[in-house]
Design a protein around this motif. Structure first.
Motif, PDB file in Angstrom:
ATOM      1  N   ILE A 160       9.437   5.963 -14.822  1.00 31.51           N
ATOM      2  CA  ILE A 160       9.527   6.312 -13.404  1.00 31.51           C
ATOM      3  C   ILE A 160      10.187   5.152 -12.663  1.00 31.51           C
ATOM      4  O   ILE A 160       9.786   3.987 -12.845  1.00 31.51           O
ATOM      5  N   ILE A 161      11.184   5.445 -11.836  1.00 29.65           N
ATOM      6  CA  ILE A 161      11.838   4.394 -11.058  1.00 29.65           C
ATOM      7  C   ILE A 161      11.844   4.769  -9.582  1.00 29.65           C
ATOM      8  O   ILE A 161      12.033   5.922  -9.209  1.00 29.65           O
ATOM      9  N   GLY A 162      11.607   3.776  -8.742  1.00 27.53           N
ATOM     10  CA  GLY A 162      11.592   3.985  -7.296  1.00 27.53           C
ATOM     11  C   GLY A 162      11.993   2.709  -6.583  1.00 27.53           C
ATOM     12  O   GLY A 162      11.970   1.611  -7.149  1.00 27.53           O
ATOM     13  N   ASN A 163      12.355   2.855  -5.326  1.00 25.69           N
ATOM     14  CA  ASN A 163      12.877   1.741  -4.533  1.00 25.69           C
ATOM     15  C   ASN A 163      12.058   1.546  -3.267  1.00 25.69           C
ATOM     16  O   ASN A 163      11.763   2.507  -2.559  1.00 25.69           O
ATOM     17  N   SER A 164      11.698   0.291  -2.990  1.00 21.87           N
ATOM     18  CA  SER A 164      11.047  -0.033  -1.719  1.00 21.87           C
ATOM     19  C   SER A 164      11.874  -1.004  -0.896  1.00 21.87           C
ATOM     20  O   SER A 164      11.348  -1.680  -0.012  1.00 21.87           O
ATOM     21  N   GLY A 165      13.175  -1.112  -1.201  1.00 21.78           N
ATOM     22  CA  GLY A 165      14.091  -1.831  -0.336  1.00 21.78           C
ATOM     23  C   GLY A 165      14.657  -0.890   0.713  1.00 21.78           C
ATOM     24  O   GLY A 165      14.608   0.333   0.563  1.00 21.78           O
ATOM     25  N   HIS A 166      15.228  -1.434   1.767  1.00 22.44           N
ATOM     26  CA  HIS A 166      15.590  -0.601   2.917  1.00 22.44           C
ATOM     27  C   HIS A 166      16.679   0.422   2.591  1.00 22.44           C
ATOM     28  O   HIS A 166      16.576   1.583   2.973  1.00 22.44           O
ATOM     29  N   PHE A 167      17.735   0.005   1.892  1.00 25.24           N
ATOM     30  CA  PHE A 167      18.842   0.919   1.614  1.00 25.24           C
ATOM     31  C   PHE A 167      18.757   1.468   0.197  1.00 25.24           C
ATOM     32  O   PHE A 167      18.151   0.863  -0.690  1.00 25.24           O
ATOM     33  N   ASP A 168      19.407   2.610  -0.012  1.00 30.45           N
ATOM     34  CA  ASP A 168      19.357   3.290  -1.314  1.00 30.45           C
ATOM     35  C   ASP A 168      20.453   2.787  -2.248  1.00 30.45           C
ATOM     36  O   ASP A 168      21.162   3.570  -2.885  1.00 30.45           O
ATOM     37  N   LEU A 169      20.594   1.461  -2.337  1.00 35.79           N
ATOM     38  CA  LEU A 169      21.611   0.848  -3.180  1.00 35.79           C
ATOM     39  C   LEU A 169      21.010   0.103  -4.368  1.00 35.79           C
ATOM     40  O   LEU A 169      21.741  -0.338  -5.255  1.00 35.79           O
ATOM     41  N   VAL A 225       9.718  -0.634  -9.767  1.00 31.52           N
ATOM     42  CA  VAL A 225       9.896  -0.591  -8.312  1.00 31.52           C
ATOM     43  C   VAL A 225      10.817  -1.733  -7.903  1.00 31.52           C
ATOM     44  O   VAL A 225      10.577  -2.894  -8.262  1.00 31.52           O
ATOM     45  N   THR A 226      11.866  -1.431  -7.154  1.00 29.99           N
ATOM     46  CA  THR A 226      12.780  -2.457  -6.652  1.00 29.99           C
ATOM     47  C   THR A 226      12.400  -2.844  -5.224  1.00 29.99           C
ATOM     48  O   THR A 226      12.144  -1.985  -4.386  1.00 29.99           O
ATOM     49  N   THR A 227      12.394  -4.153  -4.949  1.00 27.94           N
ATOM     50  CA  THR A 227      12.012  -4.657  -3.620  1.00 27.94           C
ATOM     51  C   THR A 227      12.900  -5.830  -3.217  1.00 27.94           C
ATOM     52  O   THR A 227      12.436  -6.746  -2.543  1.00 27.94           O
ATOM     53  N   GLN A 251       0.819  -1.211   0.000  1.00 24.96           N
ATOM     54  CA  GLN A 251       0.000   0.000   0.000  1.00 24.96           C
ATOM     55  C   GLN A 251       0.851   1.258   0.000  1.00 24.96           C
ATOM     56  O   GLN A 251       0.588   2.190  -0.771  1.00 24.96           O
ATOM     57  N   ASN A 252       1.876   1.298   0.867  1.00 28.20           N
ATOM     58  CA  ASN A 252       2.591   2.578   0.971  1.00 28.20           C
ATOM     59  C   ASN A 252       3.476   2.853  -0.236  1.00 28.20           C
ATOM     60  O   ASN A 252       3.767   4.005  -0.548  1.00 28.20           O
ATOM     61  N   THR A 253       3.908   1.805  -0.948  1.00 31.87           N
ATOM     62  CA  THR A 253       4.679   2.030  -2.172  1.00 31.87           C
ATOM     63  C   THR A 253       3.815   2.675  -3.250  1.00 31.87           C
ATOM     64  O   THR A 253       4.223   3.653  -3.899  1.00 31.87           O
ATOM     65  N   ARG A 309      15.615   6.287  -2.254  1.00 33.84           N
ATOM     66  CA  ARG A 309      15.436   5.768  -0.893  1.00 33.84           C
ATOM     67  C   ARG A 309      14.071   5.098  -0.772  1.00 33.84           C
ATOM     68  O   ARG A 309      13.295   5.040  -1.716  1.00 33.84           O
ATOM     69  N   LEU A 310      13.787   4.622   0.420  1.00 31.49           N
ATOM     70  CA  LEU A 310      12.582   3.845   0.694  1.00 31.49           C
ATOM     71  C   LEU A 310      11.340   4.663   0.356  1.00 31.49           C
ATOM     72  O   LEU A 310      10.943   5.565   1.090  1.00 31.49           O
ATOM     73  N   LEU A 311      10.715   4.321  -0.754  1.00 35.46           N
ATOM     74  CA  LEU A 311       9.699   5.171  -1.380  1.00 35.46           C
ATOM     75  C   LEU A 311       8.468   5.397  -0.508  1.00 35.46           C
ATOM     76  O   LEU A 311       7.998   6.522  -0.347  1.00 35.46           O
TER      77      LEU A 311
END
Length: 417
Positions: A288-297, A266-268, A190-192, A336-338
């Motif tokens: 559009i690119i975004g990340n939902s993993g903990h670190f910004d790597l 979206v990366t997870t 949901q939050n992503t 970062r964590l989107l």
């Protein structure tokens, strides 16, 4: 005392914390009971967590249980400055958290929290644990145990244990079913999507959403995107998870093929270099690119910055990069964590279970840490059962119970065909 953006913001934060508390009945009941039994009396807890309204209510429970709490942020973009101010003023934890701080300030916040000389550690991403072992080993004599709430942190801790570096027992809250099944799937899912919508206001329906990784977080994002009318493509490195995505009715492709189809990626995964500049060169204009993993790597942000011929911020948490060929890539929340940075993190109803589980693990450690060797230990099943039963009761749901005859059958082996 502490490190805050502005203590005067506390009134606004208090209202938000109160609103979340009304949706966290399991943790509220625990808080009431602990205020009487005080199972954490004498404990000093250092916590590195997203500083949100839900975390505020965890702090309330821990302090009601008799603990002293020092709290720092696990991600600079997830901190809510008004909530941080209220946690310190109204709940009584010492808070080190400033939204949007730089790396140096982030680790100054970590150091301030560890100056509390903790006996127990609550971590989100293993930054406290790693800092203690690498830079503050003098603290190890006082620390009897810890817990970790995110998949990436648990991976780091298991690697520490495998190397023989972990010096106290850890119980990974993320391994509890009451955490990863609900928090990772429903909360992150949901939050992503919420973060994507707040940052861009794009239409999900009819778009192609590529989800990198089909663990619990990836499943949650895929489920929500599909439910909103997107075509979902999954990328994976794990054959079983890839097969699961296929049998869930999703398209499975390698990233080199999926990148060119994507409207949103979206990366997870919890890994690094999942989206590289080579993938970005394959993407369509305006992807559009975004990340939902903990670190910004997970997204190669530094490489993107070096490659781009132009950069401009077009909306909050939404930066457009122009590639040498002219195509534009939209990066959300700095990689970062989107859902934490561009939205408001997990809903309180989900964190009610996660933080109740976390609190009960802390109580278990306070009572039994002396019996546990250094290493990563499973979360006791009775903790998960207690949380699940309490959540069902809060929903007004009753379930069946096994009869004695059924228990005997499940415990035996002689009855067959």
């Amino acid at each position: 005392m502490g490190l805050l953006r502005d203590p005067a913001l506390a009134d606004d934060g208090a209202l938000k914390i109160e609103f979340a508390a009304g949706r966290m009945p399991v943790l509220a009941d625990l808080t009431r009971r602990w205020a009487e039994s005080r199972p954490l009396r004498g404990q000093r807890i250092a916590a590195c967590l997203h500083v949100t309204t839900e975390t505020a209510n965890l702090c309330r429970a821990l302090i009601a249980g008799g603990a002293e709490v020092a709290l720092c942020a696990s991600n600079p973009l997830s901190t809510k400055d008004d909530v941080a101010a209220s946690i310190q003023r109204d709940i009584g934890a010492e808070v080190f958290a400033v939204h949007g701080c730089d790396r140096e300030t982030f680790y100054r916040q970590v150091a301030g929290t560890l100056d509390s000389l903790p006996t127990l550690v609550i971590d989100d991403g293993a930054d406290l644990t790693a800092t203690i072992h690498n830079e503050r080993p003098e603290l190890l004599g006082e620390i009897t145990g810890g817990t970790e709430v995110t998949s990436t942190g648990v991976l780091r801790l298991r690697n520490m244990a495998a190397d023989g570096a972990l010096r106290y027992p850890l119980l990974p809250a993320n391994d509890a079913v009451t955490k990863h099944l609900f928090d990772n799937r429903y909360g992150t899912g949901q939050n992503t999507i919420d973060g994507i919508l707040r940052a861009t206001n794009v239409l999900i329906a009819g778009s192609t959403v590529v989800v990198a990784g089909y663990g619990w977080c990836g499943k949650g994002v895929a489920m929500r995107a599909r439910g909103m009318g997107a075509e979902v493509v999954v990328t994976e490195v794990d054959a079983v998870r890839a097969l699961e995505a296929k049998l869930d009715g999703l398209r499975v492709l390698p990233m080199r093929e999926a990148a060119g189809l994507a409207d949103i990626v979206v990366t997870t995964t919890g890994n690094r270099d999942v989206i590289t500049t080579e993938h970005m060169k394959l993407m369509r204009d305006g992807a559009i690119i975004g990340n939902s993993g903990h670190f910004d790597l997970e997204i190669a942000v530094a490489e993107l910055t070096a490659l781009a011929t132009g950069r401009r911020q077009i909306r909050p948490h939404c930066v457009e990069y122009t590639l040498p060929g002219g195509n534009r890539i939209i990066l959300l929340a700095e990689g970062r964590l989107l859902g934490q940075a561009a939205a408001e993190a997990h809903p309180a109803e989900v964190m009610d279970m996660t933080f109740a589980t976390q609190a009960l693990i802390v109580r278990h450690l306070a009572e039994h840490a002396g019996e546990l060797a250094p290493g990563v230990h499973p979360v006791p099943h009775e903790i998960e059962t207690e949380v699940a039963q309490a959540k069902l009761a809060a929903y007004g749901i009753e379930i069946d119970e096994l009869t004695e005859r059924q228990r005997e059958y499940l415990g035996g082996w002689q009855t067959g065909t």
